[in-house]
Enzyme design. Structure first.
Site, PDB file in Angstrom:
ATOM      1  N   GLY A  85      -5.198  -6.129  23.045  1.00 38.03           N
ATOM      2  CA  GLY A  85      -4.313  -5.851  21.904  1.00 38.03           C
ATOM      3  C   GLY A  85      -4.460  -4.500  22.302  1.00 38.03           C
ATOM      4  O   GLY A  85      -3.428  -3.594  21.122  1.00 38.03           O
ATOM      5  N   PHE A 137       0.590  -1.422   0.368  1.00 39.30           N
ATOM      6  CA  PHE A 137      -0.051  -0.362   0.309  1.00 39.30           C
ATOM      7  C   PHE A 137       0.720   1.415   0.293  1.00 39.30           C
ATOM      8  O   PHE A 137       1.359   2.336  -1.104  1.00 39.30           O
ATOM      9  CB  PHE A 137      -0.443  -0.418   1.428  1.00 39.30           C
ATOM     10  CG  PHE A 137      -1.745   0.958   1.770  1.00 39.30           C
ATOM     11  CD1 PHE A 137      -2.462   1.525   0.367  1.00 39.30           C
ATOM     12  CD2 PHE A 137      -1.725   1.325   3.242  1.00 39.30           C
ATOM     13  CE1 PHE A 137      -3.124   3.264   1.155  1.00 39.30           C
ATOM     14  CE2 PHE A 137      -1.963   2.412   3.259  1.00 39.30           C
ATOM     15  CZ  PHE A 137      -2.579   3.251   2.860  1.00 39.30           C
ATOM     16  N   ILE A 138       1.730   1.209   1.496  1.00 37.61           N
ATOM     17  CA  ILE A 138       2.152   2.327   1.331  1.00 37.61           C
ATOM     18  C   ILE A 138       3.313   2.686   0.369  1.00 37.61           C
ATOM     19  O   ILE A 138       3.899   3.954  -0.692  1.00 37.61           O
ATOM     20  CB  ILE A 138       2.750   3.007   2.425  1.00 37.61           C
ATOM     21  CG1 ILE A 138       1.835   3.071   3.104  1.00 37.61           C
ATOM     22  CG2 ILE A 138       3.865   4.343   2.758  1.00 37.61           C
ATOM     23  CD1 ILE A 138       2.155   2.479   4.724  1.00 37.61           C
ATOM     24  N   ASP A 140      10.334  -6.764  -2.392  1.00 37.76           N
ATOM     25  CA  ASP A 140       8.802  -7.725  -1.609  1.00 37.76           C
ATOM     26  C   ASP A 140       8.673  -8.832  -1.923  1.00 37.76           C
ATOM     27  O   ASP A 140       8.754  -9.326  -3.073  1.00 37.76           O
ATOM     28  CB  ASP A 140       7.754  -6.831  -2.391  1.00 37.76           C
ATOM     29  CG  ASP A 140       6.833  -6.420  -1.369  1.00 37.76           C
ATOM     30  OD1 ASP A 140       6.386  -7.516  -1.181  1.00 37.76           O
ATOM     31  OD2 ASP A 140       6.436  -5.837  -1.184  1.00 37.76           O
ATOM     32  N   ASP A 141       7.937  -9.361  -1.176  1.00 41.49           N
ATOM     33  CA  ASP A 141       8.022 -11.405  -1.375  1.00 41.49           C
ATOM     34  C   ASP A 141       6.950 -11.245  -1.258  1.00 41.49           C
ATOM     35  O   ASP A 141       5.953 -12.791  -1.351  1.00 41.49           O
ATOM     36  CB  ASP A 141       7.985 -11.992   0.215  1.00 41.49           C
ATOM     37  CG  ASP A 141       7.426 -11.596   1.176  1.00 41.49           C
ATOM     38  OD1 ASP A 141       6.182 -10.285   1.050  1.00 41.49           O
ATOM     39  OD2 ASP A 141       7.383 -11.858   2.329  1.00 41.49           O
ATOM     40  N   GLY A 163       2.068  -7.599  -0.432  1.00 47.63           N
ATOM     41  CA  GLY A 163       1.802  -6.250  -2.076  1.00 47.63           C
ATOM     42  C   GLY A 163       1.275  -6.909  -3.049  1.00 47.63           C
ATOM     43  O   GLY A 163       1.453  -8.627  -3.207  1.00 47.63           O
ATOM     44  N   TYR A 189       3.897  -7.490  16.971  1.00 46.89           N
ATOM     45  CA  TYR A 189       4.055  -6.532  15.885  1.00 46.89           C
ATOM     46  C   TYR A 189       5.030  -5.146  16.584  1.00 46.89           C
ATOM     47  O   TYR A 189       5.809  -5.246  16.359  1.00 46.89           O
ATOM     48  CB  TYR A 189       2.461  -6.365  15.091  1.00 46.89           C
ATOM     49  CG  TYR A 189       2.901  -4.814  14.465  1.00 46.89           C
ATOM     50  CD1 TYR A 189       3.261  -4.764  13.697  1.00 46.89           C
ATOM     51  CD2 TYR A 189       2.408  -3.784  14.506  1.00 46.89           C
ATOM     52  CE1 TYR A 189       3.868  -3.915  12.274  1.00 46.89           C
ATOM     53  CE2 TYR A 189       2.445  -3.004  14.031  1.00 46.89           C
ATOM     54  CZ  TYR A 189       3.411  -2.604  12.875  1.00 46.89           C
ATOM     55  OH  TYR A 189       2.952  -1.906  12.062  1.00 46.89           O
TER      56      TYR A 189
HETATM   57  N1  LIG Z   1      -0.323   1.621   7.489  1.00 43.11           N
HETATM   58  C1  LIG Z   1      -0.510   1.918   8.602  1.00 43.11           C
HETATM   59  O1  LIG Z   1      -1.153   2.472   9.421  1.00 43.11           O
HETATM   60  C2  LIG Z   1       0.854   1.905   8.996  1.00 43.11           C
HETATM   61  C3  LIG Z   1       1.209   1.841  10.176  1.00 43.11           C
HETATM   62  C4  LIG Z   1       2.205   2.524  10.855  1.00 43.11           C
HETATM   63  C5  LIG Z   1       3.684   1.921  10.234  1.00 43.11           C
HETATM   64  N2  LIG Z   1       2.949   1.139   8.763  1.00 43.11           N
HETATM   65  C6  LIG Z   1       4.099   0.892   8.207  1.00 43.11           C
HETATM   66  O2  LIG Z   1       4.951   1.085   6.768  1.00 43.11           O
HETATM   67  C7  LIG Z   1       5.220  -0.359   5.996  1.00 43.11           C
HETATM   68  C8  LIG Z   1       4.286  -0.199   5.046  1.00 43.11           C
HETATM   69  O3  LIG Z   1       2.584  -0.818   5.548  1.00 43.11           O
HETATM   70  P1  LIG Z   1       1.765  -1.111   4.949  1.00 43.11           P
HETATM   71  O4  LIG Z   1       0.518  -0.248   5.463  1.00 43.11           O
HETATM   72  O5  LIG Z   1       2.021  -0.669   3.002  1.00 43.11           O
HETATM   73  O6  LIG Z   1       0.815  -2.093   4.593  1.00 43.11           O
HETATM   74  P2  LIG Z   1       1.065  -3.596   3.373  1.00 43.11           P
HETATM   75  O7  LIG Z   1       1.315  -4.624   4.014  1.00 43.11           O
HETATM   76  O8  LIG Z   1       0.276  -2.761   2.457  1.00 43.11           O
HETATM   77  O9  LIG Z   1       2.708  -3.925   2.420  1.00 43.11           O
HETATM   78  C9  LIG Z   1       3.661  -4.607   3.167  1.00 43.11           C
HETATM   79  C10 LIG Z   1       5.182  -4.933   2.307  1.00 43.11           C
HETATM   80  O10 LIG Z   1       6.051  -5.513   3.165  1.00 43.11           O
HETATM   81  C11 LIG Z   1       5.684  -7.115   1.683  1.00 43.11           C
HETATM   82  N3  LIG Z   1       6.873  -7.329   2.980  1.00 43.11           N
HETATM   83  C12 LIG Z   1       6.117  -8.434   3.315  1.00 43.11           C
HETATM   84  N4  LIG Z   1       6.700  -9.207   4.079  1.00 43.11           N
HETATM   85  C13 LIG Z   1       7.844  -9.293   3.703  1.00 43.11           C
HETATM   86  C14 LIG Z   1       8.877  -9.988   3.757  1.00 43.11           C
HETATM   87  N5  LIG Z   1       9.331 -10.738   4.743  1.00 43.11           N
HETATM   88  N6  LIG Z   1      10.127  -9.639   2.611  1.00 43.11           N
HETATM   89  C15 LIG Z   1       9.968  -8.446   1.962  1.00 43.11           C
HETATM   90  N7  LIG Z   1       8.582  -7.920   1.898  1.00 43.11           N
HETATM   91  C16 LIG Z   1       7.350  -8.537   2.534  1.00 43.11           C
HETATM   92  C17 LIG Z   1       4.042  -7.087   2.058  1.00 43.11           C
HETATM   93  O11 LIG Z   1       3.921  -8.022   0.773  1.00 43.11           O
HETATM   94  C18 LIG Z   1       3.663  -5.928   1.247  1.00 43.11           C
HETATM   95  O12 LIG Z   1       4.358  -5.026  -0.284  1.00 43.11           O
HETATM   96  C19 LIG Z   1       5.052  -1.161   7.605  1.00 43.11           C
HETATM   97  O13 LIG Z   1       6.696  -1.059   7.731  1.00 43.11           O
HETATM   98  C20 LIG Z   1       3.993  -0.642   8.373  1.00 43.11           C
HETATM   99  O14 LIG Z   1       4.906  -1.272   9.778  1.00 43.11           O
HETATM  100  C21 LIG Z   1       1.747   0.811   8.130  1.00 43.11           C
END
Ligand SMILES: NC(=O)c1ccc[n+]([C@@H]2O[C@H](COP(=O)([O-])OP(=O)(O)OC[C@H]3O[C@@H](n4cnc5c(N)ncnc54)[C@H](O)[C@@H]3O)[C@@H](O)[C@H]2O)c1
Length: 306
Positions: free
Chosen positions: A267, A12-13, A32-33, A37, A142
């Site tokens: 939690g 997403f981000i 990305d795995d 994603g 987490y």
């Molecule tokens: N969305 C939120 O509100 C939020 C808030 C705080 C922090 N974050 C942080 O922002 C980051 C992005 O989050 P997001 O909301 O886009 O989630 P998301 O799940 O869309 O993105 C995470 C990405 O990481 C990839 N991934 C997961 N495990 C992996 C691995 N072992 N190796 C390679 N790629 C891997 C996933 O396939 C995915 O594309 C994360 O680090 C999350 O902790 C997000």
């Protein structure tokens, strides 16, 4: 900057960050795995983008991903508090161990700075508004793993091995946020239910509040963190809007039918609100998308849109 690595860039981000980097003429390597994603999130791009499908827990993948990069934006992570209660060792290995592997690879490749996607969950139930000097008190595996990841970042910076910055995101929303997962964010779920004419289910009273920030603001904050001076010692910097919205208010803003209620979740933090003044001071960061405006975006309902 010529090339940047974005781990989690199909998510997403991460995919919005990839768009922003490519539109500035910066080439991007995504690692990305694809566990959450999607390749479709990157499909609008023709050139300048390499996708490596692999895990941040594998050193060879990390080394391949950082090759030729000046900067690493490390967003790859498992992202669900609820899932982390069921699979704590997976979260430890991906979030904390994966960050360590990326730091080692970035140092070996001579990367200038690694920006780690941190989370406000590290503050636990700290009283709002939460400044970066609030004590950390993770309430889930987490959150604990995200904090440990930051500590690796700070250790690398302290030892002079690599500059690191640790922006801590509050509740991020926007297009491409998945609604089709049991771990989806509340806005994605409510928007999808409102579109189907279904009443949302709220865990607990709905009076719990969150600081919602639009994904485009987070991308701006990450880009600012990549160039700001005086923050490369692994500094935690809140990225939030500084506005609290209750889950009940959110349901109203999205035009949902009157909600029903289920038991509150283990939690879950009651109130979360950023004191965003440090980001203003050291990054010159100001969130610009008002929640009401961001919620009107029809792309919230189309997970694979551009
Ligand atoms: N969305 C939120 O509100 C939020 C808030 C705080 C922090 N974050 C942080 O922002 C980051 C992005 O989050 P997001 O909301 O886009 O989630 P998301 O799940 O869309 O993105 C995470 C990405 O990481 C990839 N991934 C997961 N495990 C992996 C691995 N072992 N190796 C390679 N790629 C891997 C996933 O396939 C995915 O594309 C994360 O680090 C999350 O902790 C997000």
């Amino acid at each position: 900057m010529r090339r940047a690595c974005v781990t989690g860039g199909a998510g997403f981000i991460g995919s919005h960050l990839v768009d922003a980097l490519l539109s500035r003429g910066i080439e991007v390597t995504v690692l990305d795995d694809l566990s959450s994603g999607r390749v479709e999130n990157l499909s609008t791009h023709e050139g300048g983008l390499d996708l490596i499908e692999g895990s941040v827990t594998e050193p060879a993948m990390c080394a391949a991903a950082v090759r030729g990069c000046d900067l690493v934006f490390h967003l790859a992570s498992r992202v669900s508090v609820v899932e982390s209660l069921e699979k704590p060792s997976l979260y430890q290995s991906v979030c904390a161990g994966g960050t360590r592997r990326m730091l080692e690879a970035a140092e070996a490749a001579g990367v200038r700075r690694l920006i780690h996607a941190g989370s406000c969950s590290v503050y636990g139930d700290a009283p709002p508004p939460i400044g970066e000097d609030a004590s950390t008190a993770p309430m889930s595996p987490y959150a604990a793993a995200k904090l440990e990841a930051e500590e690796h970042c700070r250790a690398f910076a302290r030892e002079g091995r690599l500059e690191t910055v640790c922006p801590r995101f509050f509740n991020v929303y926007g297009p491409r946020q998945r609604a089709d997962s049991p771990y989806a964010g509340v806005i994605a779920i409510f928007a999808a239910m409102a579109a189907r004419g279904e009443a949302p289910v709220i865990f607990g009273t709905g009076e719990q509040t969150r600081d919602f920030i639009h994904v485009s603001d987070i991308v701006d904050g990450l880009l600012l963190a990549s160039v700001a001076s005086g923050v490369g010692e692994g500094r935690p910097i809140n990225l939030g809007s500084g506005q609290a919205t209750s889950v009940l208010e959110l349901a109203t803003l999205l035009g949902c039918d009157p909600p029903s209620h289920a038991e509150g979740r283990r939690g879950e933090i009651l109130h979360s609100l950023a004191d965003a003044s440090l980001a203003r001071r050291v990054l010159n960061f100001e969130s610009s998308v008002e929640l009401e405006q961001g919620l009107k975006d029809p792309r919230l309902l189309r997970p694979n849109n551009a």
